[in-house]
Scaffold this active site. Structure first.
Site, PDB file in Angstrom:
ATOM      1  N   ARG A 121      36.832  13.051 -37.643  1.00  0.00           N
ATOM      2  CA  ARG A 121      37.853  12.097 -37.178  1.00  0.00           C
ATOM      3  C   ARG A 121      39.108  12.147 -38.035  1.00  0.00           C
ATOM      4  O   ARG A 121      40.226  11.894 -37.572  1.00  0.00           O
ATOM      5  CB  ARG A 121      37.304  10.672 -37.199  1.00  0.00           C
ATOM      6  CG  ARG A 121      37.005  10.166 -38.595  1.00  0.00           C
ATOM      7  CD  ARG A 121      36.846   8.668 -38.709  1.00  0.00           C
ATOM      8  NE  ARG A 121      36.637   8.316 -40.106  1.00  0.00           N
ATOM      9  CZ  ARG A 121      37.602   7.953 -40.946  1.00  0.00           C
ATOM     10  NH1 ARG A 121      38.862   7.907 -40.547  1.00  0.00           N
ATOM     11  NH2 ARG A 121      37.325   7.648 -42.199  1.00  0.00           N
ATOM     12  N   CYS A 154      34.114  10.731 -42.383  1.00  0.00           N
ATOM     13  CA  CYS A 154      35.160  11.599 -41.833  1.00  0.00           C
ATOM     14  C   CYS A 154      34.515  12.665 -40.956  1.00  0.00           C
ATOM     15  O   CYS A 154      34.878  12.819 -39.798  1.00  0.00           O
ATOM     16  CB  CYS A 154      35.971  12.220 -42.958  1.00  0.00           C
ATOM     17  SG  CYS A 154      36.886  11.018 -43.943  1.00  0.00           S
ATOM     18  N   TRP A 170      32.823  11.723 -55.592  1.00  0.00           N
ATOM     19  CA  TRP A 170      32.756  10.356 -55.064  1.00  0.00           C
ATOM     20  C   TRP A 170      33.111   9.294 -56.106  1.00  0.00           C
ATOM     21  O   TRP A 170      33.034   8.091 -55.826  1.00  0.00           O
ATOM     22  CB  TRP A 170      31.349  10.081 -54.516  1.00  0.00           C
ATOM     23  CG  TRP A 170      31.103  10.652 -53.169  1.00  0.00           C
ATOM     24  CD1 TRP A 170      30.503  11.833 -52.855  1.00  0.00           C
ATOM     25  CD2 TRP A 170      31.470  10.067 -51.914  1.00  0.00           C
ATOM     26  NE1 TRP A 170      30.469  12.020 -51.499  1.00  0.00           N
ATOM     27  CE2 TRP A 170      31.053  10.951 -50.895  1.00  0.00           C
ATOM     28  CE3 TRP A 170      32.107   8.875 -51.545  1.00  0.00           C
ATOM     29  CZ2 TRP A 170      31.254  10.690 -49.537  1.00  0.00           C
ATOM     30  CZ3 TRP A 170      32.310   8.611 -50.193  1.00  0.00           C
ATOM     31  CH2 TRP A 170      31.883   9.510 -49.216  1.00  0.00           C
ATOM     32  N   TYR A 198      27.140   8.399 -45.258  1.00  0.00           N
ATOM     33  CA  TYR A 198      26.529   9.562 -44.612  1.00  0.00           C
ATOM     34  C   TYR A 198      25.006   9.632 -44.629  1.00  0.00           C
ATOM     35  O   TYR A 198      24.355   9.544 -43.594  1.00  0.00           O
ATOM     36  CB  TYR A 198      27.090  10.833 -45.265  1.00  0.00           C
ATOM     37  CG  TYR A 198      28.563  11.016 -45.058  1.00  0.00           C
ATOM     38  CD1 TYR A 198      29.069  11.529 -43.872  1.00  0.00           C
ATOM     39  CD2 TYR A 198      29.476  10.670 -46.063  1.00  0.00           C
ATOM     40  CE1 TYR A 198      30.431  11.701 -43.681  1.00  0.00           C
ATOM     41  CE2 TYR A 198      30.846  10.834 -45.878  1.00  0.00           C
ATOM     42  CZ  TYR A 198      31.315  11.354 -44.689  1.00  0.00           C
ATOM     43  OH  TYR A 198      32.656  11.511 -44.499  1.00  0.00           O
ATOM     44  N   ASP A 244      41.571  15.921 -44.428  1.00  0.00           N
ATOM     45  CA  ASP A 244      42.519  16.341 -45.454  1.00  0.00           C
ATOM     46  C   ASP A 244      42.381  17.863 -45.575  1.00  0.00           C
ATOM     47  O   ASP A 244      41.426  18.364 -46.152  1.00  0.00           O
ATOM     48  CB  ASP A 244      42.166  15.632 -46.765  1.00  0.00           C
ATOM     49  CG  ASP A 244      42.965  16.133 -47.963  1.00  0.00           C
ATOM     50  OD1 ASP A 244      43.791  17.049 -47.805  1.00  0.00           O
ATOM     51  OD2 ASP A 244      42.735  15.608 -49.070  1.00  0.00           O
ATOM     52  N   GLU A 300      26.233  17.961 -52.924  1.00  0.00           N
ATOM     53  CA  GLU A 300      26.546  16.778 -52.133  1.00  0.00           C
ATOM     54  C   GLU A 300      25.729  16.752 -50.845  1.00  0.00           C
ATOM     55  O   GLU A 300      25.167  15.714 -50.464  1.00  0.00           O
ATOM     56  CB  GLU A 300      28.042  16.736 -51.798  1.00  0.00           C
ATOM     57  CG  GLU A 300      28.428  15.501 -50.992  1.00  0.00           C
ATOM     58  CD  GLU A 300      29.800  15.603 -50.365  1.00  0.00           C
ATOM     59  OE1 GLU A 300      30.509  14.580 -50.329  1.00  0.00           O
ATOM     60  OE2 GLU A 300      30.163  16.700 -49.884  1.00  0.00           O
TER      61      GLU A 300
END
Length: 314
Positions: free
Chosen positions: A216, A190, A87, A129, A219, A65
């Site tokens: 921000r 995130c 994803w 990203y 999980d 990734e």
């Protein structure tokens, strides 16, 4: 006294959030227990990596990734063709919503892999990203009060140059939160802001690269093990490309949460003890940070407990 295992920080955070976190309604409708503001610190010297051992973390998936991010690609097809599934749910949900076709996820992914046209239409995640990292959009004014798209900013390339040429700078930053383009993203970033710091080290030692990641939304159960690995890996790659030693990784979380439907995972993982001290070896130094391949990374001394499955909140 014996130092606690570095992973104990992660387990302590999980326990604290689950027992003392504020129960909240969230975007997914599942509900979370959450705290605001958390910090973890990991020493990356001597090859050490924050690779969680109390459950198996598929570090090659996280590495693929990260390498995908560095290409600037935003379509899931390259990941799907490598067997990376993390994803898939987001474009699938968009497909079902917009077409009314309740195509099973596995069938949707198979079409992404086998049909380039279908993938081009339905596999894109928007400017997530990698697009912001290596091609942050710019615009320049032209006649009539209009603007024309300019050359994108490659934050990664500029960061490597900055680390080499101006190590004392306080502007070694990668930013993913492009306010103007957040609405177009399948999921806003995130892990959004990275900052790096070069310390001179002791006399005769090579300077060290330290890093901070501000996340921000986090999980803890499913996302954070991947995020820690990826942040540390990026820091290791940057350090190698800038001729620096890896120093400390500092992770900072904003809304740091556990989903209410992950109770079984949390109970099982907290019953386990960390074991071993995983290390990363980078076996080849490529010409640039954009040329690493999955074969360039080897993990040693990783003997994790078994995987624990839990649903992903979309």
């Amino acid at each position: 006294m014996t130092q606690p295992h570095p992973e104990q920080q992660y387990l302590d955070l999980m326990r604290h959030v689950w027992l003392e976190g504020d129960e909240r309604v969230d975007r997914t409708g599942i509900g979370t227990r959450s705290v605001f503001g958390a910090t973890l610190r990991f020493d990356l010297s001597d090859g050490a990596m924050p690779l969680v051992t109390t459950k198996r973390v598929y570090w090659k998936t996280a590495t693929r990734e990260l390498l995908w991010f560095l290409t600037g690609e935003t379509n899931i097809r390259p990941l799907v063709l490598q067997g990376v599934k993390i994803w898939n749910e987001w474009p699938h949900a968009r497909y079902v919503e917009q077409t009314g076709d309740d195509l099973p996820l596995d069938d949707f992914v198979a079409r992404i892999a086998g049909d380039e046209g279908f993938a081009a239409q339905w596999g894109d995640l928007g400017p997530v990203y990698g697009k912001q990292w290596v091609d942050w959009p710019t615009y320049r004014p032209v006649a009539g009060g209009l603007f024309r798209k300019g050359r994108g900013v490659n934050q990664i390339a500029e960061l490597v140059d900055s680390l080499r040429m101006n190590p004392g700078s306080r502007r070694h930053i990668i930013e993913g939160w492009n306010v103007a383009e957040v609405p177009e993203m399948a999921l806003p970033p995130c892990h959004k802001t990275y900052q790096f710091h070069v310390s001179s080290g002791d006399t005769g030692e090579m300077a060290k690269l330290n890093g901070i990641l501000y996340q921000r939304s986090c999980d803890i159960a499913l996302g954070l093990p991947f995020n820690l690995w990826s942040a540390a890996l990026l820091q290791r790659m940057l350090a190698e490309q800038a001729d620096l030693e890896p120093g400390e990784l500092v992770w900072m979380g904003g809304d740091t949460h556990l989903y209410l439907n992950h109770a079984h995972l949390i109970a099982e993982q907290l019953s386990r003890e960390p074991r071993g001290h995983p290390r990363l070896e980078i076996v080849r130094r490529p010409a640039s940070i954009f040329d690493y391949r999955i074969e360039d990374f080897a993990v040693h001394d990783y003997m994790p407990h078994g995987a624990i499955k839990a649903p992903v909140a979309v």
